[in-house]
Write an enzyme that holds these catalytic residues in place. Structure first.
Site, PDB file in Angstrom:
ATOM      1  N   PHE A 175       1.250  -1.282  -0.215  1.00 62.76           N
ATOM      2  CA  PHE A 175      -0.426  -0.197   0.132  1.00 62.76           C
ATOM      3  C   PHE A 175       0.882   1.383  -0.152  1.00 62.76           C
ATOM      4  O   PHE A 175       1.236   1.366   0.685  1.00 62.76           O
ATOM      5  CB  PHE A 175      -1.280  -0.524   1.302  1.00 62.76           C
ATOM      6  CG  PHE A 175      -1.568   0.694   1.517  1.00 62.76           C
ATOM      7  CD1 PHE A 175      -2.753   1.195   0.104  1.00 62.76           C
ATOM      8  CD2 PHE A 175      -2.029   1.896   2.547  1.00 62.76           C
ATOM      9  CE1 PHE A 175      -3.938   2.063   0.723  1.00 62.76           C
ATOM     10  CE2 PHE A 175      -2.773   3.398   2.496  1.00 62.76           C
ATOM     11  CZ  PHE A 175      -3.855   3.316   1.519  1.00 62.76           C
ATOM     12  N   LEU A 215       0.811   4.802   0.802  1.00 65.38           N
ATOM     13  CA  LEU A 215       0.504   6.431   0.643  1.00 65.38           C
ATOM     14  C   LEU A 215       1.201   7.128   1.425  1.00 65.38           C
ATOM     15  O   LEU A 215       1.246   8.811   0.712  1.00 65.38           O
ATOM     16  CB  LEU A 215      -0.611   5.759   1.952  1.00 65.38           C
ATOM     17  CG  LEU A 215      -1.703   7.397   2.403  1.00 65.38           C
ATOM     18  CD1 LEU A 215      -1.995   8.082   1.605  1.00 65.38           C
ATOM     19  CD2 LEU A 215      -2.160   7.051   3.209  1.00 65.38           C
ATOM     20  N   ASN A 247       6.765  14.422   2.217  1.00 64.32           N
ATOM     21  CA  ASN A 247       5.841  15.564   3.555  1.00 64.32           C
ATOM     22  C   ASN A 247       4.407  15.667   3.121  1.00 64.32           C
ATOM     23  O   ASN A 247       3.387  16.337   3.235  1.00 64.32           O
ATOM     24  CB  ASN A 247       5.850  16.864   1.902  1.00 64.32           C
ATOM     25  CG  ASN A 247       7.666  17.425   1.962  1.00 64.32           C
ATOM     26  OD1 ASN A 247       8.030  17.496   2.886  1.00 64.32           O
ATOM     27  ND2 ASN A 247       8.248  17.338   1.005  1.00 64.32           N
ATOM     28  N   ALA A 248       4.069  14.261   3.347  1.00 59.18           N
ATOM     29  CA  ALA A 248       2.969  13.108   3.342  1.00 59.18           C
ATOM     30  C   ALA A 248       2.751  12.346   4.497  1.00 59.18           C
ATOM     31  O   ALA A 248       2.719  11.277   3.777  1.00 59.18           O
ATOM     32  CB  ALA A 248       1.673  13.349   2.605  1.00 59.18           C
ATOM     33  N   GLY A 249       2.874  12.400   5.910  1.00 52.96           N
ATOM     34  CA  GLY A 249       3.088  11.520   7.154  1.00 52.96           C
ATOM     35  C   GLY A 249       1.544  11.237   7.639  1.00 52.96           C
ATOM     36  O   GLY A 249       0.283  10.897   6.679  1.00 52.96           O
ATOM     37  N   ILE A 254       7.300   2.481   1.896  1.00 54.70           N
ATOM     38  CA  ILE A 254       6.422   1.109   1.833  1.00 54.70           C
ATOM     39  C   ILE A 254       6.944   0.028   2.311  1.00 54.70           C
ATOM     40  O   ILE A 254       7.720  -0.132   1.164  1.00 54.70           O
ATOM     41  CB  ILE A 254       5.961   1.856   0.308  1.00 54.70           C
ATOM     42  CG1 ILE A 254       5.800   3.434  -0.185  1.00 54.70           C
ATOM     43  CG2 ILE A 254       5.224   1.021   0.004  1.00 54.70           C
ATOM     44  CD1 ILE A 254       4.699   3.319   0.657  1.00 54.70           C
ATOM     45  N   ARG A 301      -6.029  -1.048  10.907  1.00 56.78           N
ATOM     46  CA  ARG A 301      -5.363  -0.497  12.009  1.00 56.78           C
ATOM     47  C   ARG A 301      -5.630  -1.593  13.485  1.00 56.78           C
ATOM     48  O   ARG A 301      -4.807  -1.639  14.108  1.00 56.78           O
ATOM     49  CB  ARG A 301      -7.020   0.364  13.172  1.00 56.78           C
ATOM     50  CG  ARG A 301      -6.104   1.664  12.639  1.00 56.78           C
ATOM     51  CD  ARG A 301      -6.609   2.705  13.120  1.00 56.78           C
ATOM     52  NE  ARG A 301      -6.869   4.339  12.381  1.00 56.78           N
ATOM     53  CZ  ARG A 301      -7.523   4.690  12.073  1.00 56.78           C
ATOM     54  NH1 ARG A 301      -9.023   3.651  11.831  1.00 56.78           N
ATOM     55  NH2 ARG A 301      -8.169   5.382  11.003  1.00 56.78           N
ATOM     56  N   GLU A 324       0.833   2.985  10.341  1.00 59.08           N
ATOM     57  CA  GLU A 324      -0.473   2.953  10.048  1.00 59.08           C
ATOM     58  C   GLU A 324      -1.037   4.223  10.725  1.00 59.08           C
ATOM     59  O   GLU A 324      -2.138   3.951  11.558  1.00 59.08           O
ATOM     60  CB  GLU A 324      -1.143   1.787  10.355  1.00 59.08           C
ATOM     61  CG  GLU A 324      -0.335   1.303   9.288  1.00 59.08           C
ATOM     62  CD  GLU A 324      -1.900  -0.486   8.774  1.00 59.08           C
ATOM     63  OE1 GLU A 324      -1.529  -2.114   9.315  1.00 59.08           O
ATOM     64  OE2 GLU A 324      -2.790  -0.468   8.717  1.00 59.08           O
ATOM     65  N   THR A 336       0.191   7.176  13.473  1.00 57.38           N
ATOM     66  CA  THR A 336       0.911   7.576  14.784  1.00 57.38           C
ATOM     67  C   THR A 336      -0.334   7.418  15.609  1.00 57.38           C
ATOM     68  O   THR A 336      -1.325   7.358  15.786  1.00 57.38           O
ATOM     69  CB  THR A 336       1.414   8.561  14.525  1.00 57.38           C
ATOM     70  OG1 THR A 336       0.562   9.612  15.068  1.00 57.38           O
ATOM     71  CG2 THR A 336       2.633   8.914  14.025  1.00 57.38           C
TER      72      THR A 336
END
Lengths: 385, 260
Positions: A122, A124, A128-130, A156, A242, A363, A365
């Site tokens: 996956f 995502l 700059n995108a966490g 990833i 999750r 997945e 924080t």
């Protein structure tokens, strides 16, 4: 404690436990030391049908749900989080297809995933995108019958090892989060390469690397859901997965707890096994309390997810946060019980403690989870006023 | 193509205790497993099935509780299982066991019969080859690799003390296999679910129209007098030179140890 599992669930748990004990435990230290992807173990998991657990029977799976996946993940995590991360990330990458795929997409990909023939990842996260997933910069520009992908995904799991990637990219930057789309990208698509393999603190048997897209042409039919639904695809996927991270927490905590218990019984100081000292007894008792509470929570939430409930965001975040926070505490305390021995690589607990840390980070924080939980709470509070 | 794999349920330990009075194995209180060598025979059968679309039947002779072992092999992917069970079979030695299994295999029909090289409890390595003798078919023991299978013949590697032989045999054939052959696969969840529901076919001596006098304790000529591990003799002399020199050297050695 008896969680009233049915016959199939017991069989799934026992099969996962057998693989963990016979195939994973003997090699986990070496896989960690060499940072080696567990290809052999993946093969055994595939033979045992473990990759098809949550995939419907019509696509070659076993048609089970979140609870069965949690049982398997917990057992694998009890032996090695690096291996269980590779296994669980496969489910994470599969959910977008399962939840949003067309019949054609499901028929094309799910049977190979269920049989373990092809691994999934996956994509995502970016540099700059966490936590701020809306900061995605990878673009997918529509051009005739294709999307052209450009950009780099970071950290990833299963990167390089997987053959199928579900990737979130911006199809319309001007629309912000509503301009993101989810696409299936197959390995060996021209313009799709892998960046450096990351050197990690723990879960070192798992592969973590960059996905690099440089004018990578993907057929238009590979879109999951509709154009602009990428953010929803990502959020619904994370809602589903999750609880499994929570199960990883329960598993690694259980593994460390058992090691600490075994050690405390055999280690003699002041002419007594150290388990006879109250300082150790209370630590072990606290570990047991936390593990059992986390397990009960994870199983309950998994059952709730399997009931078909829609409002699973808050409860799955609660399960993930609690079970992974206790995993960090329990592994740390297990090492403390074992003292200097625990700190040595001769015992598996230092690895478990290093591994456990990632659970509070990936997945979402545990700080972001608390945001998610409280967003739901605010809605609930306002409804009740 | 039809393949039959013979398995044996054995006590889960390589150090079986022996009753000093009867010289038989003490099995009480020891959990049972499938003889580890037999799992390699199972894997060989399933690999052939994967490649050639064969039908795999697993066969064992034993008490009703041996069903558990048959189900494990079904879970690994075998198509069918047959349990040879009858009070008349009790107390069989290797002769009577091979006689009975051979009759069952003839009854069921097979192009390839696979066995482990030996069982870890008795360690005789006799039953596999003896089945082939009773069936009057060729057998190859200690198979470490299957090179090829054509319509009517098979080519394999036979593991020897030093190196290996390449052996070809016509079908039907019986092979006994060593652990170097392969790595047994995991039982699958789907297989376990299938095994749980599967009714295991049972055969008795009447189904096979056998002479009761050849069965069980009555049909077993073996009398165990004593069991011990044979002494390993590793000394050996390699004589070189021309055939004449070798002969001279050999004669002088034999004279020196007063053999001639």
């Amino acid at each position: 404690m008896d969680y009233f599992l049915d016959e199939d669930q017991v069989m799934i748990r026992d099969t996962a436990r057998q693989i963990a004990e016979e195939k994973i435990v003997p090699v986990r230290a070496e896989l960690d030391e060499k940072e080696q992807f567990p290809s052999e173990i993946i093969k055994f998991l595939a033979q045992a049908d473990m990759f098809g657990l949550f995939i419907p029977e019509e696509y070659g799976g076993l048609g089970k749900g979140a609870l069965e996946l949690c049982l398997a993940v917990e057992e694998l995590s009890r032996a090695c989080l690096g291996v269980s991360t590779s296994y669980a990330a496969n489910a994470l990458g599969t959910y977008p297809i399962l939840l949003f795929g067309t019949e054609e997409q499901k028929k094309k990909y799910l049977p190979d995933i269920a049989s373990g023939k092809r691994l999934v990842a996956f994509g995502l996260t970016e540099a700059n995108a966490g936590s701020d997933a809306a900061g995605i910069q990878t673009t997918a520009t529509k051009s005739g019958t294709e999307y052209i992908l450009n950009g780099t995904k970071q950290w990833i799991t299963n990167g390089g090892e997987a053959e199928i990637y579900t990737v979130i990219a911006m199809t319309d930057k001007s629309r912000g989060a509503r301009g993101a789309s989810a696409l299936i990208v197959e390995k060996d698509t021209p313009g799709f390469t892998f960046g450096k393999k990351e050197k990690k603190m723990g879960i070192r048997a798992s592969s973590t690397c960059e996905l690099v897209f440089d004018d990578c042409h993907v057929p238009k039919d590979n879109i999951l859901g509709r154009d602009g639904m990428g953010f929803i695809v990502a959020m619904k996927t994370l809602d589903k997965s999750r609880t499994g991270v929570g199960a990883q927490g329960v598993g690694v905590a259980q593994g460390a707890f058992e090691e600490a218990g075994k050690f405390a019984r055999s280690r003699v100081q002041f002419e007594k096994p150290i388990i006879s000292f109250q300082a150790i007894q209370h630590m072990l008792a606290d570990m047991a309390i936390q593990i059992e509470a986390a397990r009960a929570l994870v199983y309950s939430v998994a059952r709730y997810v399997d009931s078909g409930a829609k409002d699973i965001t808050k409860v799955s975040a609660i399960a993930k946060t609690f079970a992974t926070d206790i995993a960090m505490r329990v592994t740390t305390d297990a090492l403390q019980v074992m003292g200097g021995s625990g700190y040595m690589r001769d015992y598996p607990v230092e690895k478990m403690m290093r591994d456990a840390k990632i659970l509070q980070i990936y997945e979402g924080t545990n700080q972001i989870q608390r945001n998610v939980i409280c967003q739901s709470l605010i809605k609930e509070f306002s409804r009740n006023v | 193509m039809k393949i039959i794999v013979c398995i044996k349920q054995v006590p889960d330990t390589s150090e079986v205790r022996i009753n000093p009075e009867t010289n038989t194995l003490i099995r009480d209180g020891v959990p049972s497993i499938i003889n580890p060598f037999d799992l390699h025979a199972v894997e060989a059968a399933l690999s052939i099935k994967d490649a050639l679309n064969a039908e795999v039947t697993v066969l064992t002779m034993g008490p009703p509780q041996a069903e558990v072992s048959l189900k494990e092999v079904i879970a690994m992917g075998a198509d069918a299982a047959v349990l040879l069970t009858d009070r008349a079979f009790a107390g069989s030695d290797t002769w009577a066991t091979a006689y009975t299994l051979a009759a069952a295999i003839k009854f069921l029909g097979a192009d390839i019969v696979l066995c482990g090289k030996q069982a870890i409890d008795g360690d005789t390595a006799q039953v596999g080859p003896a089945i082939a003798e009773f069936m009057d078919i060729p057998h190859i023991s200690y198979v470490s690799k299957i090179e090829s299978i054509s319509g009517d013949s098979i080519t394999v590697r036979r593991l020897m003390d030093e190196g290996y032989d390449i052996v070809e045999a016509p079908l039907p054939v019986l092979l006994t296999v060593v652990k170097e052959l392969n790595q047994p696969r995991m039982a699958s969840l789907k297989g376990k679910m299938r095994a749980k529901k599967l009714e295991i076919r049972r055969l008795t001596y009447k189904d096979l129209s056998l002479d009761e006098n050849n069965l069980g304790l009555k049909g077993s000529p073996t009398r165990v007098k004593n069991i011990f591990a044979p002494e390993m003799k590793k000394d050996r002399i390699v004589i070189g030179g021309t055939p004449e020199e070798q002969t001279d050297e050999l004669i002088s050695i034999l004279k020196a140890i007063k053999c001639i």
